[in-house]
Every structure is written in structure tokens, then in C-alpha cells.
Scaffold this motif. Structure first.
Motif, PDB file in Angstrom:
ATOM      1  N   VAL A  13     -14.957  30.480  49.782  1.00 54.69           N
ATOM      2  CA  VAL A  13     -16.128  29.979  50.526  1.00 54.69           C
ATOM      3  C   VAL A  13     -17.222  29.261  49.879  1.00 54.69           C
ATOM      4  O   VAL A  13     -17.487  28.086  50.287  1.00 54.69           O
ATOM      5  CB  VAL A  13     -16.550  31.011  51.458  1.00 54.69           C
ATOM      6  CG1 VAL A  13     -17.877  30.535  52.305  1.00 54.69           C
ATOM      7  CG2 VAL A  13     -15.552  31.471  52.380  1.00 54.69           C
ATOM      8  N   LEU A  14     -17.646  29.689  48.824  1.00 58.01           N
ATOM      9  CA  LEU A  14     -18.774  28.892  47.778  1.00 58.01           C
ATOM     10  C   LEU A  14     -18.054  27.662  47.398  1.00 58.01           C
ATOM     11  O   LEU A  14     -19.011  26.839  47.546  1.00 58.01           O
ATOM     12  CB  LEU A  14     -19.239  30.115  46.755  1.00 58.01           C
ATOM     13  CG  LEU A  14     -19.904  31.296  47.295  1.00 58.01           C
ATOM     14  CD1 LEU A  14     -20.420  31.879  45.933  1.00 58.01           C
ATOM     15  CD2 LEU A  14     -21.185  30.818  48.065  1.00 58.01           C
ATOM     16  N   ALA A  15     -16.856  27.696  47.103  1.00 58.68           N
ATOM     17  CA  ALA A  15     -16.366  26.513  46.458  1.00 58.68           C
ATOM     18  C   ALA A  15     -15.885  25.484  47.718  1.00 58.68           C
ATOM     19  O   ALA A  15     -16.192  24.314  47.387  1.00 58.68           O
ATOM     20  CB  ALA A  15     -14.756  26.878  45.917  1.00 58.68           C
ATOM     21  N   PHE A  16     -15.743  25.946  48.813  1.00 60.09           N
ATOM     22  CA  PHE A  16     -15.411  25.021  49.978  1.00 60.09           C
ATOM     23  C   PHE A  16     -16.991  24.329  50.234  1.00 60.09           C
ATOM     24  O   PHE A  16     -16.861  23.338  50.451  1.00 60.09           O
ATOM     25  CB  PHE A  16     -15.032  25.783  51.033  1.00 60.09           C
ATOM     26  CG  PHE A  16     -14.990  25.111  52.504  1.00 60.09           C
ATOM     27  CD1 PHE A  16     -14.031  24.298  52.627  1.00 60.09           C
ATOM     28  CD2 PHE A  16     -16.014  25.390  53.408  1.00 60.09           C
ATOM     29  CE1 PHE A  16     -14.166  23.529  53.948  1.00 60.09           C
ATOM     30  CE2 PHE A  16     -16.137  24.830  54.707  1.00 60.09           C
ATOM     31  CZ  PHE A  16     -15.059  23.939  54.791  1.00 60.09           C
ATOM     32  N   ILE A  17     -17.984  25.297  50.299  1.00 60.13           N
ATOM     33  CA  ILE A  17     -19.308  24.708  50.747  1.00 60.13           C
ATOM     34  C   ILE A  17     -19.588  23.536  49.555  1.00 60.13           C
ATOM     35  O   ILE A  17     -20.344  22.510  49.753  1.00 60.13           O
ATOM     36  CB  ILE A  17     -20.390  25.792  50.679  1.00 60.13           C
ATOM     37  CG1 ILE A  17     -20.040  26.808  51.974  1.00 60.13           C
ATOM     38  CG2 ILE A  17     -21.805  25.422  50.785  1.00 60.13           C
ATOM     39  CD1 ILE A  17     -20.961  28.078  51.873  1.00 60.13           C
ATOM     40  N   PHE A  18     -19.522  23.904  48.373  1.00 64.96           N
ATOM     41  CA  PHE A  18     -19.676  22.961  47.244  1.00 64.96           C
ATOM     42  C   PHE A  18     -18.920  21.318  47.750  1.00 64.96           C
ATOM     43  O   PHE A  18     -19.259  20.424  47.472  1.00 64.96           O
ATOM     44  CB  PHE A  18     -19.303  23.495  45.909  1.00 64.96           C
ATOM     45  CG  PHE A  18     -19.654  22.619  44.828  1.00 64.96           C
ATOM     46  CD1 PHE A  18     -20.769  22.584  44.201  1.00 64.96           C
ATOM     47  CD2 PHE A  18     -18.352  21.589  44.063  1.00 64.96           C
ATOM     48  CE1 PHE A  18     -21.083  21.566  43.094  1.00 64.96           C
ATOM     49  CE2 PHE A  18     -18.748  20.895  43.311  1.00 64.96           C
ATOM     50  CZ  PHE A  18     -19.969  20.878  42.503  1.00 64.96           C
ATOM     51  N   MET A  19     -17.498  21.620  47.890  1.00 63.08           N
ATOM     52  CA  MET A  19     -16.757  20.480  48.189  1.00 63.08           C
ATOM     53  C   MET A  19     -17.491  19.800  49.564  1.00 63.08           C
ATOM     54  O   MET A  19     -17.497  18.567  49.431  1.00 63.08           O
ATOM     55  CB  MET A  19     -15.650  20.874  48.274  1.00 63.08           C
ATOM     56  CG  MET A  19     -14.653  21.329  47.491  1.00 63.08           C
ATOM     57  SD  MET A  19     -12.941  21.737  47.790  1.00 63.08           S
ATOM     58  CE  MET A  19     -12.449  22.513  46.161  1.00 63.08           C
ATOM     59  N   ARG A  20     -17.846  20.549  50.363  1.00 64.60           N
ATOM     60  CA  ARG A  20     -18.342  19.778  51.562  1.00 64.60           C
ATOM     61  C   ARG A  20     -19.687  18.950  51.461  1.00 64.60           C
ATOM     62  O   ARG A  20     -19.798  18.109  51.945  1.00 64.60           O
ATOM     63  CB  ARG A  20     -18.431  20.823  52.834  1.00 64.60           C
ATOM     64  CG  ARG A  20     -18.822  20.365  54.209  1.00 64.60           C
ATOM     65  CD  ARG A  20     -18.150  19.519  54.660  1.00 64.60           C
ATOM     66  NE  ARG A  20     -18.440  18.712  56.104  1.00 64.60           N
ATOM     67  CZ  ARG A  20     -19.247  17.628  56.034  1.00 64.60           C
ATOM     68  NH1 ARG A  20     -19.677  17.179  54.615  1.00 64.60           N
ATOM     69  NH2 ARG A  20     -19.806  17.180  57.178  1.00 64.60           N
ATOM     70  N   PHE A  21     -20.510  19.779  50.820  1.00 65.84           N
ATOM     71  CA  PHE A  21     -21.995  19.398  50.902  1.00 65.84           C
ATOM     72  C   PHE A  21     -22.370  18.631  49.560  1.00 65.84           C
ATOM     73  O   PHE A  21     -23.298  17.784  49.558  1.00 65.84           O
ATOM     74  CB  PHE A  21     -23.065  20.601  51.102  1.00 65.84           C
ATOM     75  CG  PHE A  21     -22.705  20.978  52.721  1.00 65.84           C
ATOM     76  CD1 PHE A  21     -23.092  20.476  53.719  1.00 65.84           C
ATOM     77  CD2 PHE A  21     -22.078  22.231  52.723  1.00 65.84           C
ATOM     78  CE1 PHE A  21     -23.058  20.792  54.818  1.00 65.84           C
ATOM     79  CE2 PHE A  21     -21.885  22.713  54.054  1.00 65.84           C
ATOM     80  CZ  PHE A  21     -22.345  21.961  55.172  1.00 65.84           C
TER      81      PHE A  21
END
Length: 382
Positions: free
Chosen positions: A245-253
Motif C-alpha cells: 500500500v505504501l508503494a502504491f501510494i508512492f506510485m500514485r502521488f
């Protein structure tokens, strides 16, 4: 089982393997992808060219050319092809090209507009578009002249020529415009969830009886083995899911990847993908001598058929999907990738739900196999 869960969460959060494979790897690869794809769209952009326009008697005789060039030179034109500079003679335009003021010039020769470019101007991405525009102008002019000579009314002749040169119509079939780099991030998320197997392997190997005296005492305790395995698997999944989830947030924002209008459901896709990977890792973890390098190699091999490693990998994945669709569907990471595709590229959530159901089925199968393996592994094998 709650005590096992809490202990394993605290133990895994201190493990560098978790931070490396589940958090550090996707962030590092995202930064590499961001650098690789930074100039991808710019390479296809059409920027206005600073080109000279020779306004001599031959140019004045071409009544429609001036309007055509004005249409692609306006600031609000889409696309704007020209940043024109007017010259009285071809010699002046050539001198401007030599001193670098312009990259070329347009002059009417033998009744047709001719584009003269320097070596620099010939390499610009706008050049093919400008050449096509001038060719279209010449063809339209000749067709209109022929229709008028045949006695067609001017209005009908102009409408016929305009309709004939409407070559393409822009049509968007997905919710968001497709970008060539997005599939790589989908494959990266699937691959990283697959690397969650290493975390489950580490956790499960510590509770198998042959792992040592502590693991043997746990297996000989009053807690049933299925609860011991379930608590350990749940801890590995929660830690893996949180890191993803932290990696996903990094990719998204930070990277700016557009995951479409159902970005919130990507968290569900990450959850079911990481749960499947942890269940698969629990099977491998019941083999005490299973090396972590072998587990990583399995994830890397499966990611090959998800298109993670470039254009050649994507072509291979497409060929396998077309020639052996069942083989692709049995690939857990392929199903994980299709979860994200289902949220972005389809009109309904049915493909997403189908991939989630396939991953859930794989999770149950892997957990049952791990449970059988755990029951057969006892203190006598130490």
C-alpha cells in the motif's frame, strides 16, 4: 492464535527482507521507471517549428495556401505546427537558415509549396506532420480545381474535398487515455506482491518442526497447527499488504501513475494478490531447505509472462496468452496483473471480479497444501 499473529508481526517488521523486497524494491523500480519514461510523451509531442515563409509573387498566386498556413500557425491551433517568419525572397529565407534563425523555409515553386529544411529541422518530430499537411493541401487543391472544371457548384465541391480528407476520427474506448508506461507499473505491483512469498517463507520456516527446538516446541504445544499456520500467514499478509500500500501510494502521488477512476479498489487487488503470494509462500516454507534465492527466482520467472521486463517481455506474454490462454490464467502473477487491468481498461468490474475470484481460489488451494505439509512435518524429522 492472536498471540502468534502479534508476535509474527513484530518479528517481521524488524526483518530487513520485508523492507527490501516488499517496500524498497517497488519504490526503487518505480523511480527507475519514472526516469525511463520521463521523456516518452515528449518524444511524440508536436512542437511548432520556426520556419520562414517566402511571400513572393508565386506565393500570392496560391490563394488558399496562406489560409492553410495560418490555420496551423495560430497559437490556439491543435496542433500548432509553425512559428512562421515572413521573408520577401528565397535568398533571405536561406540566409536565415544558415545563421540559425529558422530551421527551414516554405516557398512556392512550379505552382506547389516546397519545404526546405536544414539537417536539424529534418530530424524534428513535427517535420513528418508538416510534410503531410502540405501534401494534403496540394491534393485538396487539385481535386477542388478538377471538380470546379467539371462544373460542380463551389460549395458542393469544397464539402466533397473536405469530407474526403477526414482520414481518422479520435475515439477513446477506455475510461482514461491509455499510456504506454502504465502496464509496467501494473506488472511491477503484481511482481512485488509475488515477492511477498519470501516473507511467508521466512515466517513459516520458523514454525516448522525441523527448523529447530523452538519451532518443535511450538508444534508440540496445545495450539492446533492450522491455527499456528493461519496466525503466521495472517501476519505475513498484513505486513506485505501494508508495504505494498505504501508503494502504491508512492506510485500514485509521487510518480504520478493514473490508476483510473477505481483507484481505491486497487487496494483490494493488492490485498488479494499479496494474500495469494503469502499462501504460496507458506507452501514453499514447509520445505526447510528452500532457499530464498529460489523463491525470488520463481517470482522473476512468473513476472516474465506479465510484461515486466520490457517490450520483448510484453510480446512474449501476449503470444502465450493467445496461444495457450489456460497456461496464462494459471500464472498467479498474470491474474494479479489482470486485476489492475480490469479496473482501468474495461467498462464493467466483471473482469476484475473474475481475476479476484481466481486469486482467491489459488489462495485456498495453497493454504490447504501448506496445512497438509505442516501436519506431515513433525518432531521426528529434526
Amino acid at each position: 492464535m492472536g498471540t502468534v499473529f502479534r508476535y509474527q508481526v513484530l518479528r517481521l517488521l524488524r526483518d530487513r527482507i520485508l523492507l527490501l523486497w516488499a517496500l524498497g524494491l517497488p519504490i526503487a523500480l518505480s523511480l527507475i521507471f519514472m526516469a525511463m519514461f520521463a521523456g516518452l510523451e515528449a518524444g511524440y509531442a508536436v512542437d511548432p517549428m520556426r520556419v520562414g515563409i517566402v511571400h513572393d509573387d508565386a506565393y500570392a498566386s496560391e490563394a488558399g495556401l496562406d489560409a492553410a498556413l495560418d490555420a496551423v500557425s495560430a497559437a490556439d491551433a491543435e496542433p500548432q505546427l509553425l512559428d512562421p517568419v515572413v521573408y520577401d525572397t528565397a535568398e533571405q529565407a536561406e540566409a536565415a537558415v544558415r545563421d540559425g534563425t529558422t530551421v527551414g523555409y516554405i516557398a512556392v515553386q512550379d505552382g506547389d509549396p516546397v519545404l526546405h529544411l536544414s539537417a536539424e529541422g529534418d530530424e524534428l518530430s513535427t517535420t513528418p506532420v508538416l510534410r503531410a499537411m502540405l501534401d494534403t493541401y496540394v491534393q485538396s487543391r487539385d481535386e477542388l480545381t478538377a471538380l470546379l472544371a467539371a462544373g460542380a457548384p463551389p460549395a458542393e465541391a469544397a464539402a466533397a474535398v473536405q469530407n474526403r480528407h477526414a482520414f481518422t476520427t479520435e475515439l477513446q474506448v477506455t475510461r482514461v487515455p491509455g499510456k504506454p508506461e502504465v502496464p509496467y507499473y501494473f506488472a511491477l505491483l503484481a511482481f512485488t506482491s509475488g515477492m511477498g512469498m519470501t516473507i511467508a517463507v521466512v515466517a513459516v520456516q520458523e514454525i516448522t518442526a525441523p527448523a529447530g527446538p523452538l519451532a518443535a516446541r511450538r508444534n508440540l504445544g496445545a495450539l492446533p497447527r492450522w491455527r499456528l499456520l493461519l496466525g503466521t500467514l495472517a501476519a505475513a499478509w498484513v505486513c506485505t499488504w501494508a508495504c505494498l500500500v505504501l508503494a502504491f501510494i508512492f506510485m500514485r502521488f509521487v510518480v504520478g501513475v493514473d490508476f483510473g477512476p477505481y483507484a481505491a479498489l486497487c487496494l483490494l487487488a493488492i490485498g488479494i494478490s499479496s494474500l495469494m503470494a503469502c499462501a504460496a509462500g507458506s507452501v514453499l516454507g514447509t520445505f526447510p531447505r528452500m532457499p530464498l534465492g529460489g523463491v525470488s527466482a520463481i517470482s522473476c520467472l512468473l513476472a516474465l509472462f506479465c510484461g515486466l521486463y520490457g517490450t520483448a517481455s510484453q510480446e512474449l506474454a501476449n503470444r502465450v496468452e493467445l496461444s495457450a490462454p489456460l497456461l496464462s490464467q494459471l500464472n498467479p502473477l498474470w491474474q494479479a496483473t489482470r486485476c489492475f487491468y480490469g479496473l482501468l481498461y474495461y467498462d464493467s468490474l466483471e473482469p476484475f471480479a473474475r481475476s479476484c475470484a481466481a486469486l482467491a481460489g489459488m489462495t485456498v488451494v495453497f493454504f490447504m497444501i501448506a496445512m497438509i505439509r505442516m501436519r506431515r512435518t513433525n518432531h521426528e524429522h529434526i
